[in-house]
Design a protein around this motif. Sequence first.
Motif, mmCIF file in Angstrom:
data_model
loop_
_atom_site.group_PDB
_atom_site.id
_atom_site.type_symbol
_atom_site.label_atom_id
_atom_site.label_comp_id
_atom_site.label_asym_id
_atom_site.label_seq_id
_atom_site.Cartn_x
_atom_site.Cartn_y
_atom_site.Cartn_z
ATOM 1 N N LEU A 1 0.842 -1.205 0.000
ATOM 2 C CA LEU A 1 0.000 0.000 0.000
ATOM 3 C C LEU A 1 0.874 1.250 0.000
ATOM 4 C CD1 LEU A 1 -2.773 -1.130 2.484
ATOM 5 C CD2 LEU A 1 -2.708 -1.326 0.009
ATOM 6 N N ASP A 2 1.696 1.362 -1.037
ATOM 7 C CA ASP A 2 2.617 2.478 -1.204
ATOM 8 C C ASP A 2 2.047 3.402 -2.267
ATOM 9 O OD1 ASP A 2 4.648 4.252 -1.660
ATOM 10 O OD2 ASP A 2 6.089 2.769 -2.391
ATOM 11 N N PHE A 3 1.668 4.593 -1.857
ATOM 12 C CA PHE A 3 1.040 5.521 -2.787
ATOM 13 C C PHE A 3 1.979 6.657 -3.184
ATOM 14 C CE2 PHE A 3 -2.318 3.211 -0.802
ATOM 15 C CZ PHE A 3 -3.172 2.929 -1.860
ATOM 16 N N SER A 4 3.275 6.352 -3.173
ATOM 17 C CA SER A 4 4.248 7.330 -3.624
ATOM 18 C C SER A 4 4.241 7.466 -5.143
ATOM 19 C CB SER A 4 5.653 6.947 -3.144
ATOM 20 O OG SER A 4 6.041 5.689 -3.662
ATOM 21 N N GLN A 5 3.668 6.461 -5.822
ATOM 22 C CA GLN A 5 3.553 6.515 -7.275
ATOM 23 C C GLN A 5 2.167 7.034 -7.659
ATOM 24 O OE1 GLN A 5 6.314 5.797 -9.070
ATOM 25 N NE2 GLN A 5 7.284 5.460 -7.071
ATOM 26 N N ALA A 6 2.031 7.397 -8.916
ATOM 27 C CA ALA A 6 0.772 7.993 -9.358
ATOM 28 C C ALA A 6 -0.379 6.989 -9.344
ATOM 29 C CB ALA A 6 0.949 8.578 -10.761
ATOM 30 N N TRP A 7 -0.066 5.700 -9.526
ATOM 31 C CA TRP A 7 -1.134 4.704 -9.614
ATOM 32 C C TRP A 7 -0.728 3.462 -8.841
ATOM 33 C CZ3 TRP A 7 -5.916 3.439 -10.261
ATOM 34 C CH2 TRP A 7 -6.295 2.127 -10.590
ATOM 35 N N ASN A 8 -1.608 3.021 -7.976
ATOM 36 C CA ASN A 8 -1.405 1.781 -7.245
ATOM 37 C C ASN A 8 -2.641 0.926 -7.469
ATOM 38 O OD1 ASN A 8 -1.413 -0.262 -5.216
ATOM 39 N ND2 ASN A 8 -0.021 0.940 -3.958
ATOM 40 N N PRO A 9 -2.492 -0.277 -8.040
ATOM 41 C CA PRO A 9 -3.680 -1.096 -8.332
ATOM 42 C C PRO A 9 -4.447 -1.526 -7.085
ATOM 43 C CG PRO A 9 -1.664 -2.347 -8.685
ATOM 44 C CD PRO A 9 -1.249 -0.937 -8.466
ATOM 45 N N LEU A 10 -3.839 -1.350 -5.910
ATOM 46 C CA LEU A 10 -4.534 -1.694 -4.664
ATOM 47 C C LEU A 10 -5.160 -0.460 -4.006
ATOM 48 C CD1 LEU A 10 -1.986 -4.262 -3.180
ATOM 49 C CD2 LEU A 10 -4.017 -4.700 -4.544
ATOM 50 N N TRP A 11 -5.452 0.558 -4.799
ATOM 51 C CA TRP A 11 -6.016 1.793 -4.260
ATOM 52 C C TRP A 11 -7.295 1.547 -3.460
ATOM 53 C CZ3 TRP A 11 -11.007 2.805 -5.512
ATOM 54 C CH2 TRP A 11 -11.539 2.110 -6.606
ATOM 55 N N PHE A 12 -8.036 0.488 -3.809
ATOM 56 C CA PHE A 12 -9.333 0.262 -3.161
ATOM 57 C C PHE A 12 -9.195 -0.240 -1.724
ATOM 58 C CE2 PHE A 12 -8.232 -3.508 -5.627
ATOM 59 C CZ PHE A 12 -8.343 -4.513 -4.691
ATOM 60 N N PHE A 13 -7.996 -0.726 -1.323
ATOM 61 C CA PHE A 13 -7.811 -1.170 0.063
ATOM 62 C C PHE A 13 -8.143 -0.056 1.049
ATOM 63 C CE2 PHE A 13 -5.362 -5.292 0.611
ATOM 64 C CZ PHE A 13 -5.753 -5.814 -0.608
ATOM 65 N N PRO A 14 -7.433 1.081 1.013
ATOM 66 C CA PRO A 14 -7.767 2.133 1.988
ATOM 67 C C PRO A 14 -9.143 2.737 1.761
ATOM 68 C CG PRO A 14 -6.109 2.906 0.437
ATOM 69 C CD PRO A 14 -6.249 1.438 0.213
ATOM 70 N N PHE A 15 -9.623 2.737 0.512
ATOM 71 C CA PHE A 15 -10.971 3.246 0.271
ATOM 72 C C PHE A 15 -11.997 2.404 1.018
ATOM 73 C CE2 PHE A 15 -14.828 2.661 -2.415
ATOM 74 C CZ PHE A 15 -15.415 3.879 -2.131
ATOM 75 N N LEU A 16 -11.921 1.077 0.846
ATOM 76 C CA LEU A 16 -12.888 0.208 1.505
ATOM 77 C C LEU A 16 -12.722 0.204 3.022
ATOM 78 C CD1 LEU A 16 -12.896 -2.850 -0.946
ATOM 79 C CD2 LEU A 16 -14.585 -1.019 -0.787
ATOM 80 N N ALA A 17 -11.501 0.484 3.489
ATOM 81 C CA ALA A 17 -11.235 0.463 4.932
ATOM 82 C C ALA A 17 -11.637 1.750 5.637
ATOM 83 C CB ALA A 17 -9.751 0.188 5.185
ATOM 84 N N THR A 18 -12.025 2.782 4.886
ATOM 85 C CA THR A 18 -12.391 4.065 5.489
ATOM 86 C C THR A 18 -13.768 3.940 6.140
ATOM 87 O OG1 THR A 18 -11.143 5.241 3.794
ATOM 88 C CG2 THR A 18 -12.743 6.518 5.076
#
Length: 283
Positions: free
Chosen positions: A131-148
Amino acid sequence: MEHHVGDVNGLRMHWVTAGGGDPVVLLHGWPQTWYEWRHLIPVLARRYRVIAPDLRGWGETARPAGGYDVATVAADVAALLDRLDAGRVHVVGHDWGTPVGYHLAATHRDRVLSFTALEASIPGAGGENLLDFSQAWNPLWFFPFLATPGLPEQLLSGQQERFFGWILAQMSRSTPGCLSAEDIAVYVRAYADDDAVRSTCAYYANTWLSAAQIREAAEEPLDIPVLAVAGERSLGQNMLTFVRRLAPGADGVVLPGCGHLVPEERPDELAGLLTEFLAKAGR
């Protein structure tokens, strides 16, 4: 395949069975249900007693208020095995079913013959570090979204078909055609109401609790036969690294050109790998 519903560990659970012989338990991932094993079940059922539940909060299993950490969900599976008098079993997990299956194997060592891990960013074994969002796109972006807490339930209300249809289309793009429109519709229906979104999000909200539970269980490495299978276009070698932190002697296979949905993208190849692995593990 036979469908069953019954009380398991205090909740109403749905599971599918087929075949006969040594039991093989298939634990699905997100955003799927037992249905992701539809290609594999008939093959395994020629030699094994297959048990494929809908995990807590998913599919036709009940959605209680809590208990979405891997230890509790693994306890659900153990209770199902008790109900079915299954004895010692082979465990196969995919996505969230992998950390659940690992916890079951690590905490019920007297009843698990082997463990197969398919495509999962396992919390507590390094998966959380993706879950490293230092890059412009992370295919696991939905992890923190769903965890909010509380947010995805609001944003996805009435939009489940659009969201889950898009997610599944993205997950299956490495193997066009592996999911038909009818297959996607099965999964969309499973997550079509707001309460299903809540229970889905609860797994992600409990990621760090589950990671702590896995780290504790991993203090004693698994010493049973373990197989890790990853898709080259998904987790690849990362997956093998995670599993070998839990079971240093694990065998590992990376499937060329395959994405995340191994049971649906490569059912024949996976069936061959599992048939060979389970036969050796059984001996």
